[in-house]
Scaffold this motif. Structure first.
Motif, short mmCIF file in Angstrom:
data_model
loop_
_atom_site.label_atom_id
_atom_site.label_comp_id
_atom_site.label_asym_id
_atom_site.label_seq_id
_atom_site.Cartn_x
_atom_site.Cartn_y
_atom_site.Cartn_z
N ALA A 124 11.07 -8.85 -3.39
CA ALA A 124 10.26 -7.69 -3.76
C ALA A 124 9.01 -7.56 -2.89
N VAL A 125 8.68 -6.32 -2.54
CA VAL A 125 7.52 -6.02 -1.69
C VAL A 125 6.71 -4.93 -2.39
N VAL A 126 5.40 -5.14 -2.53
CA VAL A 126 4.53 -4.13 -3.14
C VAL A 126 4.02 -3.20 -2.05
N LEU A 127 4.30 -1.91 -2.21
CA LEU A 127 3.87 -0.91 -1.23
C LEU A 127 2.88 0.04 -1.88
N GLU A 128 1.78 0.31 -1.16
CA GLU A 128 0.77 1.22 -1.71
C GLU A 128 0.48 2.35 -0.75
N GLY A 173 -2.59 9.15 12.55
CA GLY A 173 -3.87 9.20 11.84
C GLY A 173 -3.94 8.17 10.74
N LYS A 174 -2.85 8.00 10.03
CA LYS A 174 -2.82 6.94 9.02
C LYS A 174 -1.44 6.28 8.99
N ALA A 175 -1.45 5.06 8.51
CA ALA A 175 -0.18 4.33 8.40
C ALA A 175 0.68 4.97 7.30
N ARG A 176 1.97 4.66 7.31
CA ARG A 176 2.86 5.24 6.30
C ARG A 176 2.63 4.61 4.93
N ALA A 177 2.31 3.30 4.91
CA ALA A 177 2.05 2.62 3.64
C ALA A 177 1.41 1.27 3.92
N ALA A 178 0.81 0.70 2.88
CA ALA A 178 0.24 -0.64 2.97
C ALA A 178 1.10 -1.60 2.17
N VAL A 179 1.35 -2.78 2.75
CA VAL A 179 2.02 -3.86 2.01
C VAL A 179 0.92 -4.78 1.49
N THR A 180 0.89 -4.99 0.18
CA THR A 180 -0.21 -5.78 -0.37
C THR A 180 0.25 -7.08 -1.03
N ALA A 181 1.53 -7.21 -1.33
CA ALA A 181 2.01 -8.43 -1.99
C ALA A 181 3.53 -8.52 -1.86
N MET A 182 4.06 -9.72 -2.03
CA MET A 182 5.51 -9.93 -1.97
C MET A 182 5.91 -11.01 -2.99
N ASN A 231 2.63 11.29 -3.97
CA ASN A 231 3.37 11.53 -5.22
C ASN A 231 3.47 10.22 -5.99
N TRP A 232 3.56 9.14 -5.26
CA TRP A 232 3.49 7.80 -5.84
C TRP A 232 2.33 7.06 -5.18
N LYS A 233 1.61 6.26 -5.97
CA LYS A 233 0.48 5.51 -5.41
C LYS A 233 0.88 4.07 -5.09
N LYS A 234 1.75 3.52 -5.91
CA LYS A 234 2.08 2.09 -5.78
C LYS A 234 3.50 1.89 -6.29
N VAL A 235 4.31 1.29 -5.46
CA VAL A 235 5.70 1.03 -5.89
C VAL A 235 6.07 -0.42 -5.59
N LEU A 236 7.09 -0.90 -6.32
CA LEU A 236 7.66 -2.22 -6.04
C LEU A 236 9.04 -1.96 -5.43
N PHE A 237 9.18 -2.35 -4.16
CA PHE A 237 10.42 -2.10 -3.43
C PHE A 237 11.19 -3.42 -3.36
#
Lengths: 343, 343
Positions: A336-340, A183-192, A306-312
């Motif tokens: 680093a990868v930004v995950l939302e 139904g939905k993806a696990r997360a969006a990658v928006t920047a690196m 629980n988290w909206k946006k993380v830097l992995f």
């Protein structure tokens, strides 16, 4: 040029999505704090194979197979696989995923490889070169000890600054649509942000956290500059395998630059083991550490909002047996990868 | 998705250009048929360093420095460097180019790494993620023998099917404009085909040509299918380091599939040495072999319009000391890049 940002970063005009993922780990990881979250825990660490290297290959194969199955995809639906491991000539990768016959782009960034594979996989989709791709990395405690340190039979003592290489592989299916089979993806990658080699001249292969922390600090500082943000932009800043020693060094190094990440920072290597009861000293490490923690724990937090946006940001120690024996330093690198959360 | 073509290929909507390049080689390569074409020939193969690994790092550093100088660029003009070598944990790369402090994406594809680095570098520019990038690979005879085979001091005999690892590094500056500092770019990259791991079960590390030929045949057949072309579309089809044995196997394997490349095929490993007088048996090999031959010889032919369009395809044997000693096979991989004269 529409997706470059600052000196070392990429800001995607359209997100790329982690549609699905899978984690396969060894027994010790299964007994750790995240044990119940992994998709598969092996019965023993040879995974039915004759050698540790074969076992690591099987980890990769199973993680990719499971990730594809979970998303209802076949290998022929995947344009490229971006894959790597820690062994000489990326041996686990060469033998691990060849059965799927997906065009392979091998990557090497030591324990930062998961971040690099995701970065390149995202680029292949955001650039219009692929519809779907897979990113996979692995490590194995026994194959890594053999590759970098001492024979297990030797039973050498380990200083408290040493980390314990995670036996595990994490695989990620990337695509351009926000909707996966669930139904939905696990997360969006928006920047690196792509890291560079940072070498403070440290030579202790039993303290890789300290060797990698300067690179982690460098990539983070670059990221904050490139995007003109502060640590507060993220619910969590998640390094790969700095462990307890590296974490302290990273926080201190950034404080010297006027950046305080102490409230946001967590480390996959610290999360994956209970250092006290599992005798893993500073924490977990390896290409597989950040990958399985991302798949099993980080993406779950983003899914549940629980988290909206993380830097992995997986961190790598550019160590080889030969360079170490020749007295060279252990440089570091971190990507680093930004995950939302996709909500 | 606008740049995917067929099952494993990329057709660029706009070409990416090789603005400039440089080649640095060892003494033996300098004495070979292409000797006068290389930018720099070392006085001895240690290049002033204490170890073979350091020497290989220096090759990479000099090749990148020279390529940047020739194009009048500074390291800070480059978004990313895509780099790799054959040593465990890509050691030559970790220490070779860190002085430039360019964000690094490490790649590993054995001797196919030059093709992989160019593919990813091109993607980073064509996708809008970078303005300019550098691709560099290296190999060194002595560091490779130490990594994969026997100590040089042992003086082992080599069968006639064996290849001689090239001491050299080739670096390429990629950009999006057809005009470089010399008025025009050295060549245009217009398409790529990404290879997959092909394993015919061969186990002879002294006959890598035969181990790699099936992968070369697979990528070529896939390329011809994906673009619906025949070998006649190219003035030359240039493999990396199949050598004389691998060349015969490749031509035969493709003939079985009804494809005849005998008129177009050349191999960098055959071009770079005079096998008879230089005692190099089947030919040259290594990450550096295809890279320096591309820079010094292939690009020159395209510049002078002796050739208009070539298919450049470095070939890799996914061999490690450990997998070899454990009795595993030597799988192959090959990545193809279409290069065109800019007129």
């Amino acid at each position: 040029m529409n997706q470059k940002s600052g000196k070392a970063s990429i800001k995607l005009t359209q997100p790329v999505y982690i549609l699905n993922s899978a984690s396969v780990v060894g027994t010790k990881e299964g007994e750790g704090p995240l044990g119940l979250l992994f998709d598969k825990v092996g019965e023993d660490d040879l995974f039915g194979c004759a050698t540790w290297e074969e076992a690591e290959s099987k980890l990769q194969k199973e993680a990719v197979g499971l990730a594809l199955d979970k998303e209802g995809l076949r290998p022929e639906d995947i344009s490229f696989v971006f894959a790597g491991d820690l062994l000489g000539q990326s041996m686990a990768t060469s033998f691990g995923i060849s059965t799927y016959q997906i065009p392979l782009l091998g990557v090497y960034g030591a324990c930062s490889t998961c971040g690099e594979a995701l970065t390149l996989g995202v680029m292949s989709i955001a650039g219009g070169f692929a519809d779907k791709c897979v990113c996979v990395t692995s490590s194995h405690f026994a194959s890594a000890e053999k590759e970098f340190r001492f024979p297990l039979e030797y039973g050498n003592q380990r200083p408290l600054s040493a980390t314990w290489t995670v036996t595990g592989s994490g695989a990620f299916v990337l695509g351009r649509e926000a909707k996966g089979i669930n139904g939905k993806a696990r997360a969006a990658v928006t920047a690196m942000t792509v890291g560079k080699v940072v070498d403070y001249g440290l030579r202790d292969s039993m303290n890789m956290g300290a060797c990698m922390a300067p690179a982690a600090a460098d990539t983070l500082a670059q990221h904050f500059t490139d995007f003109a943000v502060t640590p507060e932009a993220y619910d969590r800043i998640i390094t790969g395998d700095l462990g307890k020693v590296g974490q302290r060094v990273l926080v201190d190094l950034l404080r010297e630059r006027g950046i305080d990440i102490s409230k946001q920072h967590i480390d996959c290597g610290i999360e994956i083991f209970d250092g006290e009861s599992q005798d893993t000293h500073a924490g977990g490490s390896g290409c597989g550490c950040s990958a399985v923690t991302l798949s099993a724990y980080v993406l779950k937090q983003l899914e549940e909002e629980n988290w909206k946006k993380v830097l992995f940001m997986p961190t790598g120690a550019l160590l080889s047996k030969t360079s170490f024996n020749e007295g060279r330093s252990v440089p570091g690198i971190a990507h680093a990868v930004v995950l939302e959360s996709v909500g």
